[in-house]
Scaffold this motif. Structure first.
Motif, short mmCIF file in Angstrom:
data_model
loop_
_atom_site.label_atom_id
_atom_site.label_comp_id
_atom_site.label_asym_id
_atom_site.label_seq_id
_atom_site.Cartn_x
_atom_site.Cartn_y
_atom_site.Cartn_z
N PRO A 134 -16.06 0.63 5.73
CA PRO A 134 -15.95 0.57 4.26
C PRO A 134 -14.59 0.11 3.74
O PRO A 134 -14.37 0.14 2.54
CB PRO A 134 -16.22 2.02 3.86
N ASN A 135 -13.66 -0.28 4.62
CA ASN A 135 -12.38 -0.82 4.14
C ASN A 135 -12.62 -2.17 3.47
O ASN A 135 -13.54 -2.91 3.84
CB ASN A 135 -11.40 -0.97 5.30
N LEU A 136 -11.76 -2.49 2.50
CA LEU A 136 -11.97 -3.69 1.69
C LEU A 136 -10.77 -4.62 1.77
O LEU A 136 -9.63 -4.19 1.98
CB LEU A 136 -12.21 -3.31 0.23
N VAL A 137 -11.04 -5.91 1.60
CA VAL A 137 -9.97 -6.88 1.42
C VAL A 137 -9.29 -6.58 0.09
O VAL A 137 -9.95 -6.27 -0.90
CB VAL A 137 -10.55 -8.31 1.40
N PRO A 138 -7.96 -6.63 0.01
CA PRO A 138 -7.27 -6.37 -1.26
C PRO A 138 -7.77 -7.30 -2.37
O PRO A 138 -8.23 -8.41 -2.10
CB PRO A 138 -5.80 -6.64 -0.93
N TRP A 139 -7.64 -6.85 -3.62
CA TRP A 139 -8.13 -7.62 -4.76
C TRP A 139 -7.50 -9.01 -4.81
O TRP A 139 -8.15 -9.98 -5.24
CB TRP A 139 -7.84 -6.88 -6.07
N ASP A 140 -6.22 -9.12 -4.37
CA ASP A 140 -5.53 -10.40 -4.46
C ASP A 140 -5.71 -11.25 -3.20
O ASP A 140 -5.00 -12.25 -3.01
CB ASP A 140 -4.05 -10.21 -4.75
N ILE A 169 -13.31 -10.46 -10.68
CA ILE A 169 -14.40 -9.62 -11.18
C ILE A 169 -13.93 -8.18 -11.24
O ILE A 169 -13.27 -7.69 -10.32
CB ILE A 169 -15.64 -9.73 -10.28
N ALA A 170 -14.26 -7.49 -12.32
CA ALA A 170 -13.85 -6.09 -12.47
C ALA A 170 -14.84 -5.18 -11.76
O ALA A 170 -15.47 -4.31 -12.36
CB ALA A 170 -13.75 -5.73 -13.95
N GLN A 220 -14.51 -6.78 -0.97
CA GLN A 220 -13.21 -7.00 -1.58
C GLN A 220 -13.06 -6.13 -2.82
O GLN A 220 -14.01 -5.92 -3.57
CB GLN A 220 -13.04 -8.48 -1.97
N GLU A 221 -11.85 -5.61 -3.03
CA GLU A 221 -11.57 -4.80 -4.21
C GLU A 221 -11.75 -5.62 -5.48
O GLU A 221 -11.56 -6.84 -5.48
CB GLU A 221 -10.13 -4.28 -4.16
N GLY A 222 -12.07 -4.92 -6.59
CA GLY A 222 -12.16 -5.57 -7.88
C GLY A 222 -10.78 -5.78 -8.48
O GLY A 222 -9.79 -5.17 -8.07
N VAL A 223 -10.72 -6.65 -9.50
CA VAL A 223 -9.44 -6.98 -10.12
C VAL A 223 -8.82 -5.78 -10.82
O VAL A 223 -7.61 -5.75 -11.09
CB VAL A 223 -9.61 -8.15 -11.11
N GLU A 224 -9.63 -4.73 -11.10
CA GLU A 224 -9.06 -3.55 -11.75
C GLU A 224 -8.01 -2.87 -10.88
O GLU A 224 -7.15 -2.13 -11.39
CB GLU A 224 -10.17 -2.55 -12.10
N LYS A 225 -8.05 -3.14 -9.57
CA LYS A 225 -7.04 -2.57 -8.67
C LYS A 225 -5.66 -3.21 -8.87
O LYS A 225 -4.67 -2.72 -8.34
CB LYS A 225 -7.48 -2.75 -7.21
N ALA A 226 -5.62 -4.29 -9.64
CA ALA A 226 -4.32 -4.93 -9.90
C ALA A 226 -3.45 -4.07 -10.81
O ALA A 226 -2.22 -4.15 -10.76
CB ALA A 226 -4.54 -6.30 -10.55
N ASP A 251 -7.33 -15.50 -18.82
CA ASP A 251 -8.54 -16.11 -18.25
C ASP A 251 -9.53 -15.07 -17.72
O ASP A 251 -10.74 -15.26 -17.81
CB ASP A 251 -8.17 -17.07 -17.11
N ILE A 252 -9.01 -13.98 -17.15
CA ILE A 252 -9.87 -13.02 -16.46
C ILE A 252 -10.34 -11.89 -17.38
O ILE A 252 -11.52 -11.54 -17.40
CB ILE A 252 -9.13 -12.42 -15.25
N ILE A 253 -9.42 -11.32 -18.15
CA ILE A 253 -9.74 -10.13 -18.95
C ILE A 253 -10.28 -10.55 -20.31
O ILE A 253 -9.63 -11.30 -21.05
CB ILE A 253 -8.50 -9.24 -19.12
#
Length: 268
Positions: free
Chosen positions: A47-53, A97-98, A130-136, A185-187
């Protein structure tokens, strides 16, 4: 007697010639091999994820055959096909993506090569998320306060009543690595959720307020509203602000980036 001896020598010569001929043919024969296929990578295993970035990763292919690779649109590789062993460099872009992206995978199709006398066919996959952009966004040092001010109001007709003027004050510090262009662009929206429990309202009721994208800028912020709600008489005594949350929205939906139930109540 001589004739029989001659026949025996001819038969022996025929056997010896045949043995040497068979040996020569077997040296020219190349046996067929079964396809071998292995694949490993530095992608984090679920269940580990690629970082959002995103980031750069390697995919190791080991085979005695040929192969071709299929990857998601947001991943690029320096080679998509080849013969034999290979180390493929893969780059994953920032998630816009959030929400987390799941059910992503790298697919490699392996197939034997006839000219190399390798037979077989198989497919292997590496699943990843992959993590969502909210992790930024990283919110720290958050302090949330509910204010209640008990007042009396005089009407023009001579009547009067007591009421509570309720407000909130939220301070927080935010880290935001997105550029202004990426943020624009994203939010598509920023929201403040206030979860309350009061007489006449069901539990888990919440108010939603639109914030500005500037409320996501790096640094310290204050969200304050003194006239959030008004309750006549002593009903304001029962107002309970039990959680606040800040959410961002992209074109794929909204996602909470921070929430806390550590809320103080200040009465005047």
């Amino acid at each position: 007697m001589k004739r029989n001896l001659k026949r025996k020598w001819l038969l022996l010569l025929f056997v010896v010639t045949g043995v040497f001929g068979l040996t020569a043919c077997s040296d020219d024969y190349e046996p067929w091999e079964l396809l071998t296929a292995e694949m490993t990578s530095t992608l984090p295993e679920q269940p580990n994820l690629v970082p959002w970035d995103g980031g750069t990763f390697t995919i190791n292919v080991k085979t005695n055959g040929a192969w071709d690779m299929v990857v998601p649109d947001w991943m690029s590789v320096d080679q998509k096909e080849g013969h034999g062993d290979a180390v493929v460099n893969a780059t994953i872009m920032r998630n816009q993506i959030a929400k987390e992206i799941f059910n992503s995978e790298v697919i490699v199709n392996f197939i034997g090569v006839e000219q190399n006398n390798v037979v077989g066919k198989t497919t292997k996959t590496i699943p990843f998320g992959q993590e969502g952009v909210e992790k930024a966004f990283k919110i720290t040092d958050c302090n949330a306060k509910l204010t209640k001010e008990y007042k009396r109001r005089e009407e023009t007709n001579g009547s009067s009543y007591n009421y509570y003027q309720c407000g909130y004050k939220i301070t927080y510090n935010i880290e935001n690595p997105l550029t202004d262009k990426e943020l624009d662009d994203i939010i598509t929206g920023v929201y403040l959720y206030l979860y309350i429990d009061t007489p006449g309202y069901p539990s888990n009721f919440h108010d939603t307020y639109y914030l500005s994208k500037t409320d996501l800028a790096k640094g310290k912020h204050v969200l304050e509203k003194s006239n959030w709600r008004m309750y006549r008489d002593n009903y304001g005594d029962y107002l309970y602000l039990y959680e606040i949350a800040i959410a961002v929205q992209t074109k794929y939906g909204a996602k909470v980036i921070y929430r806390t139930s550590d809320i103080q109540t200040e009465k005047k």
